[in-house]
Design a protein around this motif. Structure first.
Motif, PDB file in Angstrom:
ATOM      1  N   ASP A  40       2.016   1.912  -3.498  1.00  0.00           N
ATOM      2  CA  ASP A  40       0.943   2.503  -4.304  1.00  0.00           C
ATOM      3  C   ASP A  40       0.727   3.971  -3.925  1.00  0.00           C
ATOM      4  O   ASP A  40       0.515   4.833  -4.799  1.00  0.00           O
ATOM      5  CB  ASP A  40      -0.358   1.726  -4.114  1.00  0.00           C
ATOM      6  CG  ASP A  40      -0.286   0.313  -4.694  1.00  0.00           C
ATOM      7  OD1 ASP A  40       0.581   0.078  -5.567  1.00  0.00           O
ATOM      8  OD2 ASP A  40      -1.090  -0.542  -4.277  1.00  0.00           O
ATOM      9  N   ALA A  41       0.764   4.261  -2.620  1.00  0.00           N
ATOM     10  CA  ALA A  41       0.568   5.644  -2.163  1.00  0.00           C
ATOM     11  C   ALA A  41       1.688   6.551  -2.663  1.00  0.00           C
ATOM     12  O   ALA A  41       1.447   7.697  -3.067  1.00  0.00           O
ATOM     13  CB  ALA A  41       0.497   5.680  -0.640  1.00  0.00           C
ATOM     14  N   GLU A  97      -4.628   2.684   2.247  1.00  0.00           N
ATOM     15  CA  GLU A  97      -3.849   3.435   1.253  1.00  0.00           C
ATOM     16  C   GLU A  97      -4.186   4.918   1.343  1.00  0.00           C
ATOM     17  O   GLU A  97      -3.307   5.772   1.240  1.00  0.00           O
ATOM     18  CB  GLU A  97      -4.135   2.921  -0.151  1.00  0.00           C
ATOM     19  CG  GLU A  97      -3.376   3.668  -1.237  1.00  0.00           C
ATOM     20  CD  GLU A  97      -3.790   3.241  -2.631  1.00  0.00           C
ATOM     21  OE1 GLU A  97      -4.426   4.044  -3.342  1.00  0.00           O
ATOM     22  OE2 GLU A  97      -3.474   2.090  -2.996  1.00  0.00           O
ATOM     23  N   LEU A 153       0.829  -1.209   0.000  1.00  0.00           N
ATOM     24  CA  LEU A 153       0.000   0.000   0.000  1.00  0.00           C
ATOM     25  C   LEU A 153       0.863   1.258   0.000  1.00  0.00           C
ATOM     26  O   LEU A 153       0.508   2.258  -0.629  1.00  0.00           O
ATOM     27  CB  LEU A 153      -0.935   0.003   1.217  1.00  0.00           C
ATOM     28  CG  LEU A 153      -1.897  -1.177   1.347  1.00  0.00           C
ATOM     29  CD1 LEU A 153      -2.880  -0.933   2.485  1.00  0.00           C
ATOM     30  CD2 LEU A 153      -2.643  -1.414   0.038  1.00  0.00           C
TER      31      LEU A 153
END
Length: 293
Positions: free
Chosen positions: A152-153, A186, A149
């Protein structure tokens, strides 16, 4: 004294009676009781009126709050559709004209993407806030490694980081397994990173680190910016609050992050000294891989 006034006005047969003073006493008691009853009656009338006013005010506040929630929901959903179309259009332009764009055109397209990402963060916060306040936000819990996560962030905020020539480093040497809603967690990381980006100057170094200890995972987002005043350590997690109104944002990111973290049974807080940077901590329960809620 009252007896002295009343007694001379009584008939002769009464004043001569051995029960005259007892009668005067009863009259006094009746007079006082009547006065007290009148005061009590007036007080009851006033209290009933105050209660009615309070009910009316509560009804108006409830209607106003519902209108506010409906307004936020309407704006958020209304922005979502055209915003999605804008992002899709930018993506198509970038794909089809990648090799034909001039440096100025590419810079303009990058600026559009950065602002689109910024708007997307704000829309997500508005939607989440509305769901949280309505008690309608539900978590889809599943085992997740927070490192995925975080990656992705970082991808989401990276264009914004580049905009201010900031650097973003990650120190995540071990698995950070927890049971949670991937989309919402996220959002927490995005909001904390975006907060660091907004409130630190050009050239700031932002670091994300994490570790697992004693049944919990601890994430840290730190920076070498100006820091957060001690008196603001709790206030910054309140909705629509901002230490620096010139930094941008709506003062929702950290409030939404705290609400989501607490729904997961965790905690979020800041430690900072003015002029020495800030460190935001997110503590979440750890779980073994393959666990289920």
């Amino acid at each position: 004294a009252l007896a002295a006034i009343i007694e001379p006005t009584l008939p002769l047969w009464v004043t001569n009676s051995e029960n005259a003073r007892e009668l005067v006493t009863r009259l006094i008691v009746l007079a006082l009781a009547g006065t007290g009853t009148g005061i009590l009656r007036r007080r009851l009338v006033v209290e009933r009126e105050m209660a009615r006013i309070a009910r009316d005010q509560a009804d108006r506040l409830e209607v106003r709050e519902q209108l506010r929630e409906d307004y936020i929901s309407s704006i958020s959903h209304g922005l979502r559709t055209p915003f999605t179309a804008v992002r899709a259009g930018v993506g198509m332009i970038e794909t089809s004209m990648d090799k034909r764009m001039t440096p100025e055109e590419r810079e303009l397209l990058t600026s559009i993407q950065q602002n689109a990402d910024r708007v997307n963060i704000r829309i997500n916060d508005l939607l989440a806030l509305n769901q949280l306040e309505a008690g309608a936000l539900r978590l889809d819990r599943r085992p997740v490694d927070m490192r995925d996560l975080i990656a992705d962030a970082i991808g989401i905020v990276h264009p914004l980081i580049l905009e201010k020539s900031q650097t973003l480093e990650a120190d995540l040497p071990e698995p950070l397994q927890t049971l949670g809603d991937t989309r919402r967690l996220e959002q927490v990381i995005v909001n904390v990173l975006d907060n660091a980006h907004q409130h630190t100057p050009t050239g700031t170094c932002i670091t994300v680190s994490g570790k697992t200890t004693a049944g919990e995972i601890l994430l840290t987002v730190s920076d070498d910016g100006p820091g957060v005043p001690t008196e603001e350590h709790e206030a910054i997690f309140q909705r629509f609050h901002s230490v620096d109104t010139t930094a941008g944002g709506w003062g929702l990111g950290l409030a939404v992050a705290r609400a989501i973290v607490e729904l997961h049974g965790g905690q979020i807080w800041v430690e900072s000294l003015p002029g020495r940077g800030a460190a935001f901590y997110v503590r979440l329960p750890a779980c073994k891989e393959g666990a289920r809620e």
